[in-house]
Motif scaffolding. Structure first.
Motif, PDB file in Angstrom:
ATOM      1  N   VAL A 269       0.840  -1.201   0.000  1.00 20.76           N
ATOM      2  CA  VAL A 269       0.000   0.000   0.000  1.00 20.76           C
ATOM      3  C   VAL A 269       0.873   1.248   0.000  1.00 20.76           C
ATOM      4  O   VAL A 269       0.602   2.212  -0.725  1.00 20.76           O
ATOM      5  N   GLN A 270       1.939   1.218   0.791  1.00 20.53           N
ATOM      6  CA  GLN A 270       2.863   2.352   0.855  1.00 20.53           C
ATOM      7  C   GLN A 270       3.467   2.642  -0.514  1.00 20.53           C
ATOM      8  O   GLN A 270       3.561   3.798  -0.938  1.00 20.53           O
ATOM      9  N   GLN A 271       3.843   1.597  -1.221  1.00 20.72           N
ATOM     10  CA  GLN A 271       4.453   1.767  -2.538  1.00 20.72           C
ATOM     11  C   GLN A 271       3.434   2.249  -3.563  1.00 20.72           C
ATOM     12  O   GLN A 271       3.755   3.030  -4.464  1.00 20.72           O
ATOM     13  N   ALA A 272       2.192   1.806  -3.439  1.00 20.30           N
ATOM     14  CA  ALA A 272       1.172   2.153  -4.423  1.00 20.30           C
ATOM     15  C   ALA A 272       0.532   3.507  -4.164  1.00 20.30           C
ATOM     16  O   ALA A 272      -0.071   4.089  -5.079  1.00 20.30           O
ATOM     17  N   LEU A 273       0.652   4.031  -2.952  1.00 22.84           N
ATOM     18  CA  LEU A 273      -0.069   5.243  -2.566  1.00 22.84           C
ATOM     19  C   LEU A 273       0.122   6.424  -3.511  1.00 22.84           C
ATOM     20  O   LEU A 273      -0.859   7.077  -3.885  1.00 22.84           O
ATOM     21  N   PRO A 274       1.361   6.741  -3.939  1.00 23.12           N
ATOM     22  CA  PRO A 274       1.521   7.905  -4.825  1.00 23.12           C
ATOM     23  C   PRO A 274       0.802   7.771  -6.160  1.00 23.12           C
ATOM     24  O   PRO A 274       0.561   8.779  -6.827  1.00 23.12           O
ATOM     25  N   THR A 275       0.463   6.551  -6.558  1.00 23.48           N
ATOM     26  CA  THR A 275      -0.167   6.345  -7.865  1.00 23.48           C
ATOM     27  C   THR A 275      -1.681   6.155  -7.774  1.00 23.48           C
ATOM     28  O   THR A 275      -2.339   6.031  -8.806  1.00 23.48           O
ATOM     29  N   LEU A 276      -2.229   6.127  -6.574  1.00 20.22           N
ATOM     30  CA  LEU A 276      -3.664   5.892  -6.426  1.00 20.22           C
ATOM     31  C   LEU A 276      -4.450   7.148  -6.784  1.00 20.22           C
ATOM     32  O   LEU A 276      -4.095   8.247  -6.356  1.00 20.22           O
ATOM     33  N   PRO A 277      -5.546   7.010  -7.548  1.00 17.72           N
ATOM     34  CA  PRO A 277      -6.380   8.167  -7.890  1.00 17.72           C
ATOM     35  C   PRO A 277      -7.008   8.773  -6.642  1.00 17.72           C
ATOM     36  O   PRO A 277      -7.311   8.054  -5.678  1.00 17.72           O
ATOM     37  N   PRO A 278      -7.237  10.097  -6.630  1.00 22.93           N
ATOM     38  CA  PRO A 278      -7.854  10.736  -5.458  1.00 22.93           C
ATOM     39  C   PRO A 278      -9.189  10.120  -5.072  1.00 22.93           C
ATOM     40  O   PRO A 278      -9.478   9.958  -3.887  1.00 22.93           O
ATOM     41  N   GLY A 279     -10.003   9.773  -6.076  1.00 22.67           N
ATOM     42  CA  GLY A 279     -11.306   9.192  -5.777  1.00 22.67           C
ATOM     43  C   GLY A 279     -11.200   7.884  -5.026  1.00 22.67           C
ATOM     44  O   GLY A 279     -11.979   7.615  -4.092  1.00 22.67           O
TER      45      GLY A 279
ATOM     46  N   THR B 251     -12.819   1.308   6.312  1.00 22.26           N
ATOM     47  CA  THR B 251     -12.141   0.464   7.294  1.00 22.26           C
ATOM     48  C   THR B 251     -13.064  -0.589   7.898  1.00 22.26           C
ATOM     49  O   THR B 251     -12.596  -1.518   8.562  1.00 22.26           O
ATOM     50  N   SER B 252     -14.363  -0.458   7.664  1.00 22.20           N
ATOM     51  CA  SER B 252     -15.323  -1.474   8.118  1.00 22.20           C
ATOM     52  C   SER B 252     -16.082  -2.059   6.933  1.00 22.20           C
ATOM     53  O   SER B 252     -17.221  -2.522   7.079  1.00 22.20           O
ATOM     54  N   HIS B 253     -15.466  -2.017   5.775  1.00 16.35           N
ATOM     55  CA  HIS B 253     -16.117  -2.493   4.553  1.00 16.35           C
ATOM     56  C   HIS B 253     -16.386  -3.994   4.632  1.00 16.35           C
ATOM     57  O   HIS B 253     -15.629  -4.748   5.239  1.00 16.35           O
ATOM     58  N   SER B 254     -17.482  -4.425   4.007  1.00 15.86           N
ATOM     59  CA  SER B 254     -17.850  -5.842   4.048  1.00 15.86           C
ATOM     60  C   SER B 254     -16.900  -6.716   3.243  1.00 15.86           C
ATOM     61  O   SER B 254     -16.726  -7.902   3.541  1.00 15.86           O
ATOM     62  N   HIS B 255     -16.273  -6.137   2.211  1.00 13.48           N
ATOM     63  CA  HIS B 255     -15.339  -6.904   1.396  1.00 13.48           C
ATOM     64  C   HIS B 255     -13.988  -6.946   2.111  1.00 13.48           C
ATOM     65  O   HIS B 255     -13.398  -5.914   2.431  1.00 13.48           O
ATOM     66  N   GLU B 256     -13.475  -8.138   2.352  1.00 10.62           N
ATOM     67  CA  GLU B 256     -12.275  -8.298   3.165  1.00 10.62           C
ATOM     68  C   GLU B 256     -11.066  -7.601   2.567  1.00 10.62           C
ATOM     69  O   GLU B 256     -10.298  -6.938   3.270  1.00 10.62           O
ATOM     70  N   ARG B 257     -10.873  -7.743   1.245  1.00 17.20           N
ATOM     71  CA  ARG B 257      -9.698  -7.129   0.621  1.00 17.20           C
ATOM     72  C   ARG B 257      -9.741  -5.614   0.731  1.00 17.20           C
ATOM     73  O   ARG B 257      -8.723  -4.968   1.020  1.00 17.20           O
ATOM     74  N   VAL B 258     -10.908  -5.042   0.497  1.00 21.10           N
ATOM     75  CA  VAL B 258     -11.062  -3.590   0.595  1.00 21.10           C
ATOM     76  C   VAL B 258     -10.766  -3.134   2.012  1.00 21.10           C
ATOM     77  O   VAL B 258     -10.037  -2.166   2.247  1.00 21.10           O
ATOM     78  N   GLN B 259     -11.325  -3.834   2.991  1.00 23.32           N
ATOM     79  CA  GLN B 259     -11.127  -3.470   4.390  1.00 23.32           C
ATOM     80  C   GLN B 259      -9.661  -3.545   4.776  1.00 23.32           C
ATOM     81  O   GLN B 259      -9.139  -2.670   5.464  1.00 23.32           O
ATOM     82  N   GLN B 260      -8.972  -4.587   4.315  1.00 27.65           N
ATOM     83  CA  GLN B 260      -7.561  -4.744   4.665  1.00 27.65           C
ATOM     84  C   GLN B 260      -6.717  -3.596   4.108  1.00 27.65           C
ATOM     85  O   GLN B 260      -5.867  -3.036   4.803  1.00 27.65           O
ATOM     86  N   VAL B 261      -6.958  -3.240   2.837  1.00 29.31           N
ATOM     87  CA  VAL B 261      -6.207  -2.138   2.235  1.00 29.31           C
ATOM     88  C   VAL B 261      -6.525  -0.827   2.953  1.00 29.31           C
ATOM     89  O   VAL B 261      -5.627  -0.024   3.241  1.00 29.31           O
ATOM     90  N   ALA B 262      -7.799  -0.614   3.279  1.00 28.02           N
ATOM     91  CA  ALA B 262      -8.198   0.619   3.970  1.00 28.02           C
ATOM     92  C   ALA B 262      -7.546   0.726   5.341  1.00 28.02           C
ATOM     93  O   ALA B 262      -7.076   1.798   5.742  1.00 28.02           O
ATOM     94  N   LEU B 263      -7.486  -0.370   6.078  1.00 34.93           N
ATOM     95  CA  LEU B 263      -6.873  -0.357   7.405  1.00 34.93           C
ATOM     96  C   LEU B 263      -5.375  -0.097   7.332  1.00 34.93           C
ATOM     97  O   LEU B 263      -4.821   0.656   8.139  1.00 34.93           O
ATOM     98  N   GLU B 264      -4.714  -0.720   6.352  1.00 36.80           N
ATOM     99  CA  GLU B 264      -3.277  -0.482   6.199  1.00 36.80           C
ATOM    100  C   GLU B 264      -3.009   0.970   5.812  1.00 36.80           C
ATOM    101  O   GLU B 264      -2.048   1.592   6.282  1.00 36.80           O
ATOM    102  N   LEU B 265      -3.869   1.508   4.965  1.00 37.47           N
ATOM    103  CA  LEU B 265      -3.731   2.901   4.554  1.00 37.47           C
ATOM    104  C   LEU B 265      -3.905   3.824   5.755  1.00 37.47           C
ATOM    105  O   LEU B 265      -3.171   4.814   5.920  1.00 37.47           O
ATOM    106  N   GLU B 266      -4.845   3.491   6.619  1.00 38.53           N
ATOM    107  CA  GLU B 266      -5.062   4.295   7.818  1.00 38.53           C
ATOM    108  C   GLU B 266      -3.836   4.264   8.727  1.00 38.53           C
ATOM    109  O   GLU B 266      -3.425   5.292   9.274  1.00 38.53           O
ATOM    110  N   HIS B 267      -3.229   3.090   8.882  1.00 34.62           N
ATOM    111  CA  HIS B 267      -2.023   2.987   9.707  1.00 34.62           C
ATOM    112  C   HIS B 267      -0.889   3.834   9.127  1.00 34.62           C
ATOM    113  O   HIS B 267      -0.150   4.495   9.869  1.00 34.62           O
ATOM    114  N   ILE B 268      -0.742   3.808   7.809  1.00 32.07           N
ATOM    115  CA  ILE B 268       0.304   4.594   7.153  1.00 32.07           C
ATOM    116  C   ILE B 268       0.088   6.076   7.400  1.00 32.07           C
ATOM    117  O   ILE B 268       1.025   6.822   7.726  1.00 32.07           O
TER     118      ILE B 268
END
Length: 362
Positions: free
Chosen positions: A105-115, A124-141
């Motif tokens: 996530v740290q490596q991909a962050l500069p390339t992620l679209p604003p939306g 961070t409480s998304h029902s989809h596990e992959r989405v939730q995991q990425v969101a939580l890691e992004l929050e920690h960063i």
């Protein structure tokens, strides 16, 4: 004309970098103003935009708390196929490199679209596990970045002396610490300091004045490290007086007389002219990129249409003012003025509704 208020500069800075989570409550630096601070600190009119309240919201691009709250309620948490694919790629990169998801996530962050970043900020409480995991890691960063920003600001506030402060700001810039989280932490502290309306004793500067001085100096330091065209654009965006902006256009965009000053104050003219500090094409590119980025953020839902239009109009005003100075210096029929006009024509008069200056970058 108020095209040059600090939030515009902050917006451009945010657009050139990643978006960051910031909350007033935990971005404040609990420190007092050192008594050694002199009142001679420089200040800017007004202060930077306001960060959102204590909610998991990525920093608002407008500087309006109300707009930030509305954004939280209206931003969709439904992900497009392209966004789902990008999230899947982040997971795949983590697996392929045998690394952690946080590193990916740290490596991909500069390339992620604003939306996409805005959506992840609410997932961070998304029902989809992959989405939730990425969101939580992004929050920690983002939490880690804000903590570092707080420590950086505290070290500047504790400097206690102007020369030491300048040295620390220069070092922070070289270490890459004058980033978006840092500017957001300053915004939160400025808002708090101005709300408390601390009164300084004679010969001293209050906390708000010190923070405004640090904010201005950090802007100036940032401008040294970015391309000349972008630096000039930022400089005129945060300059309110039209007469001063005109002097900046003349100084940076046109040739200057080659003059040396003798010890007794006389000026001696030398042959030739000094080279132009900012080439016209680089200034055109800076304005074009700024408009494109503003539209990109608008399409992503990070700002409303009226605010984006006002920001684009600020860029248009700057282009018109610069055009007058260029015309006076080079002449109306000059190649320089014609190239400047042609370069900005597709920016402010796009020939298609699909133009990146209308739709933003995809």
């Amino acid at each position: 004309m108020s095209c040059c208020t600090p939030p515009v500069f902050v917006l451009i800075l945010l657009l050139l970098s990643s978006i960051v989570v910031c909350s007033d409550a935990w971005a404040l630096v609990p420190t007092t103003t050192p008594r050694r601070w002199a009142r001679r600190t420089r200040t800017t009119r007004g202060h930077p935009g306001v960060s959102p309240d204590r909610r998991r919201v990525f920093v608002d691009m407008v500087g309006s708390h109300r707009d930030a709250e509305e954004l939280v309620e209206t931003t969709e948490t439904i992900y497009t196929p392209e966004e789902q694919q990008r999230i899947a790629e982040i997971h795949a990169e983590a697996s392929a490199e045998n690394g952690t998801l946080r590193d990916a996530v740290q490596q991909a962050l500069p390339t992620l679209p604003p939306g996409l970043i805005l959506k992840l900020g609410r997932s961070t409480s998304h029902s989809h596990e992959r989405v939730q995991q990425v969101a939580l890691e992004l929050e920690h960063i983002m939490d880690a970045r804000v903590q570092q920003a707080k420590e950086t600001l505290k070290s500047l506030l504790d400097a206690g002396e102007i020369r030491k402060l300048d040295s620390l700001i220069g070092q922070a810039q070289r270490d890459g610490k004058l980033d978006v989280p840092f500017f957001n932490v300053i915004q939160a502290n400025l808002r708090d300091a101005m709300a408390t309306a601390e009164v300084a004793q004679e010969g001293e500067a209050n906390r708000a004045q010190v923070l405004q001085h640090i904010y201005t100096r950090c802007q100036e330091e940032m401008e040294k490290a970015i391309p000349p065209g972008v630096a000039l654009l930022n400089k005129v965006l945060r300059t309110e007086q039209a007469s001063i902006r005109r002097n900046l256009y003349d100084h940076y965009l046109t040739p200057q007389k080659n003059v040396v000053r003798t010890p007794d104050g006389r000026e001696v003219k030398l042959q030739g002219e000094k080279p132009v500090l900012v080439q016209l094409d680089t200034f055109v590119s800076a304005i074009a990129d700024a408009v494109k980025q503003i539209r990109t953020v608008e399409v992503a839902g990070a700002t409303d249409r009226a605010t984006a239009a006002n920001l684009v109009e600020s860029c248009r005003t700057i282009a018109k003012e610069a055009r007058v100075v260029i015309g006076e210096k080079y002449g109306v029929p000059s190649d320089e003025l014609q190239a400047f006009e042609l370069g900005l024509q597709p920016v402010f008069r796009p020939d298609s509704p699909e133009s990146p200056y209308v739709k933003g970058e995809t």
